[in-house]
Design a protein around this motif. Structure first.
Motif, PDB file in Angstrom:
ATOM      1  N   UNK A  31       0.828  -1.204   0.000  1.00 41.71           N
ATOM      2  CA  UNK A  31       0.000   0.000   0.000  1.00 41.71           C
ATOM      3  C   UNK A  31       0.867   1.259   0.000  1.00 41.71           C
ATOM      4  N   UNK A  32       1.957   1.248   0.765  1.00 37.47           N
ATOM      5  CA  UNK A  32       2.851   2.406   0.793  1.00 37.47           C
ATOM      6  C   UNK A  32       3.427   2.687  -0.594  1.00 37.47           C
ATOM      7  N   UNK A  33       3.821   1.629  -1.273  1.00 37.81           N
ATOM      8  CA  UNK A  33       4.363   1.790  -2.621  1.00 37.81           C
ATOM      9  C   UNK A  33       3.301   2.327  -3.577  1.00 37.81           C
ATOM     10  N   UNK A  34       2.087   1.806  -3.427  1.00 37.91           N
ATOM     11  CA  UNK A  34       1.010   2.219  -4.323  1.00 37.91           C
ATOM     12  C   UNK A  34       0.596   3.667  -4.056  1.00 37.91           C
ATOM     13  N   UNK A  35       0.588   4.089  -2.787  1.00 38.73           N
ATOM     14  CA  UNK A  35       0.272   5.483  -2.456  1.00 38.73           C
ATOM     15  C   UNK A  35       1.303   6.421  -3.069  1.00 38.73           C
ATOM     16  N   UNK A  41      -6.098   7.500  -4.538  1.00 37.33           N
ATOM     17  CA  UNK A  41      -6.843   6.383  -5.145  1.00 37.33           C
ATOM     18  C   UNK A  41      -6.347   5.011  -4.711  1.00 37.33           C
ATOM     19  N   UNK A  42      -5.101   4.934  -4.247  1.00 37.23           N
ATOM     20  CA  UNK A  42      -4.572   3.647  -3.790  1.00 37.23           C
ATOM     21  C   UNK A  42      -5.356   3.102  -2.605  1.00 37.23           C
ATOM     22  N   UNK A  43      -5.940   3.995  -1.795  1.00 39.26           N
ATOM     23  CA  UNK A  43      -6.712   3.554  -0.630  1.00 39.26           C
ATOM     24  C   UNK A  43      -7.994   2.851  -1.059  1.00 39.26           C
ATOM     25  N   UNK A  66      -7.925  -4.405   6.974  1.00 40.37           N
ATOM     26  CA  UNK A  66      -8.544  -3.166   7.452  1.00 40.37           C
ATOM     27  C   UNK A  66      -7.577  -2.369   8.314  1.00 40.37           C
ATOM     28  N   UNK A  67      -6.777  -3.054   9.122  1.00 46.28           N
ATOM     29  CA  UNK A  67      -5.802  -2.349   9.966  1.00 46.28           C
ATOM     30  C   UNK A  67      -4.744  -1.665   9.100  1.00 46.28           C
ATOM     31  N   UNK A  68      -4.279  -2.353   8.048  1.00 49.46           N
ATOM     32  CA  UNK A  68      -3.301  -1.756   7.139  1.00 49.46           C
ATOM     33  C   UNK A  68      -3.883  -0.497   6.497  1.00 49.46           C
ATOM     34  N   UNK A  69      -5.138  -0.575   6.089  1.00 50.80           N
ATOM     35  CA  UNK A  69      -5.779   0.568   5.456  1.00 50.80           C
ATOM     36  C   UNK A  69      -5.958   1.711   6.446  1.00 50.80           C
ATOM     37  N   UNK A  70      -6.335   1.405   7.675  1.00 52.24           N
ATOM     38  CA  UNK A  70      -6.524   2.454   8.689  1.00 52.24           C
ATOM     39  C   UNK A  70      -5.195   3.127   9.016  1.00 52.24           C
ATOM     40  N   UNK A  71      -4.124   2.356   9.126  1.00 53.26           N
ATOM     41  CA  UNK A  71      -2.821   2.946   9.418  1.00 53.26           C
ATOM     42  C   UNK A  71      -2.399   3.928   8.325  1.00 53.26           C
ATOM     43  N   UNK A  72      -2.774   3.625   7.090  1.00 55.27           N
ATOM     44  CA  UNK A  72      -2.419   4.519   5.979  1.00 55.27           C
ATOM     45  C   UNK A  72      -3.308   5.760   5.945  1.00 55.27           C
ATOM     46  N   UNK A  73      -4.542   5.621   6.407  1.00 59.82           N
ATOM     47  CA  UNK A  73      -5.499   6.728   6.324  1.00 59.82           C
ATOM     48  C   UNK A  73      -5.418   7.694   7.493  1.00 59.82           C
TER      49      UNK A  73
END
Length: 442
Positions: A31-35, A41-43, A66-73
């Motif tokens: 996710x970090x790479x995609x962001x 939009x990566x989210x 979901x935790x990975x997504x929340x940490x990024x958001x």
């Protein structure tokens, strides 16, 4: 060349339930790479990946998405300003001759240790007193009157608070009585005891009595739907979260909200105490049915001098609630963050939901579900009313549940049982604390 999102999507679609699930570490790196590549939009792309993964491996095994997504958001929550620093700032805005004695009061109260001849104030009460003094000083300056009140000027100020002549915001009689009490208490300290007026004390007492006769303007009979109904509603919310096909932040939030109502009914404490509940600290799961609550005095409505020595320590049996707490800690709580707060904030991490937000949240949810706002503190009224009608001890039992010193306080502010028993038959209140009233499939 295929981008990393499409590559992972193709891999997931080709996977079987027996294949290895991507780890949290690998997903975080992806996710970090995609962001970095496409930004926000990566989210949304990642949320879609979780939906695909949940269909293959199930909601429970893919909750770490979901935790990975929340940490990024969500970025880490800023630390709250120390309340004593806020109090010192408020003191600095008051008339210069008041500042030294008020700062001394703050310094003494910060220690929490009793001092002969001085009353220890809580941080919240200190801020309230200083804010009231600031408002009083501004009022006196606008009317060019003596800043030390007489009985007449204090009474006129109370009337001004409930009916502002300048078109400002009005208060209730109860709030006006609170302001008058804080002004007199603050002036006694600010003048080092030189301001003492029996006549002003009489005015404050008269406004207190007027407030008691009028009753709380924010409380209505329609808010009394019964503690058992709210307890059962909490379990229905948890069952709804558990039945969702994907364990995302929304499911975790719904489960948390359900726990707020279930815990609030089984443990009828004020919002400030509920926000202090933390796994392994103030809330311990002893086994599959027993729960240990150990709240410090600073989380409770005690006189400041008692808070350092006294708290609230109780063990109660409730298999249904204990089961829900175990499930929450294992499956839903980690989606928020790695913290221990029972009711974490959705909008920042780490940290618990604030007591003010807890009141607004429960009010909003109950208004949508029942058509009437029932803030978390009002849930105590429902507990007291039902306990008064069902338990043999009546109001005395309610007094014990709510930890009131005087039974009359319970009767005056919380027991509204007249007529409720005639509306419907209640099951035993203690049984409601031990049994699940809504099916929760875990």
């Amino acid at each position: 060349m295929m981008n990393t999102h499409l590559a992972l999507l193709r891999r997931l679609r080709a996977a079987s339930p027996l294949d290895e699930i991507p780890t949290r570490k690998a997903l975080s790196a992806h996710l970090a790479e995609r962001v970095d590549e496409v930004g926000a939009p990566a989210l949304a792309e990642f949320a879609y990946l979780q939906m695909i993964a949940a269909k293959i491996w199930g909601a429970e095994r893919t909750a770490h998405f979901a935790r990975v997504l929340r940490d990024a958001r969500v970025s880490p929550k800023a630390q709250n300003t120390c309340p004593w620093q806020t109090a010192e700032r408020l003191a600095g805005s008051l008339p210069i001759e008041w500042r030294a004695p008020l700062l001394e009061q703050i310094a003494i109260s910060k220690t929490g240790h009793a001092v002969l001849g001085r009353t220890i104030w809580s941080a919240d009460y200190t801020k309230s007193v200083l804010a009231a003094l600031g408002r009083w000083a501004a009022y006196c300056a606008s009317r060019r009157q003596n800043i030390l009140p007489t009985a007449t000027s204090l009474h006129v100020y109370g009337c001004h608070l409930i009916r502002p002549d300048g078109g400002g915001q009005s208060t209730t009689t109860g709030t006006a009585a609170d302001y008058l009490q804080r002004v007199t208490a603050g002036l006694s300290v600010a003048t080092r005891g030189r301001f003492r007026s029996k006549a002003c004390e009489f005015v404050v007492a008269e406004w207190r009595e007027r407030s008691r006769v009028e009753g709380p303007s924010t409380k209505t009979g329609s808010q009394l739907i019964g503690a058992s109904a709210l307890y059962g509603f909490g379990f229905r919310l948890m069952a709804e979260a558990n039945a969702r096909p994907m364990r995302g932040l929304e499911a975790a939030k719904i489960f948390r909200n359900g726990l707020i109502f279930a815990v609030g009914a089984a443990l009828p404490e004020r919002a400030r105490a509920l926000t202090r509940l933390e796994f392994d600290r103030t809330l311990k799961l002893i086994d599959g049915s027993h729960i240990h609550i150990d709240l410090p005095g600073e989380a409770l409505k005690y006189p400041e001098a008692r808070k350092a020595q006294e708290g609230y320590d109780v063990i109660f049996e409730n298999p249904g609630l204990a089961e829900a707490l175990h499930a929450y800690r294992t499956d839903f709580r980690p989606i928020f963050d790695d913290g221990l707060h029972l009711f974490p904030s959705v909008h920042g991490k780490p940290g618990a939901i604030t007591s003010a937000h807890l009141g607004r949240l429960t009010g909003d949810i109950t208004e949508h579900e029942f058509g009437v706002r029932i803030p978390i503190h009002r849930l105590r009224d429902n507990v007291a009313t039902e306990a008064s009608e069902v338990l043999a001890g009546g109001a005395y039992a309610s007094k014990t549940l709510l930890r009131h010193v005087d039974e009359a306080v319970t009767l005056r502010h919380y027991d509204h049982s007249e007529g409720l028993w005639a509306a419907r038959e209640f099951d035993d209140f203690i049984e409601k604390r031990r049994k699940v009233t809504a099916e929760l499939i875990l």
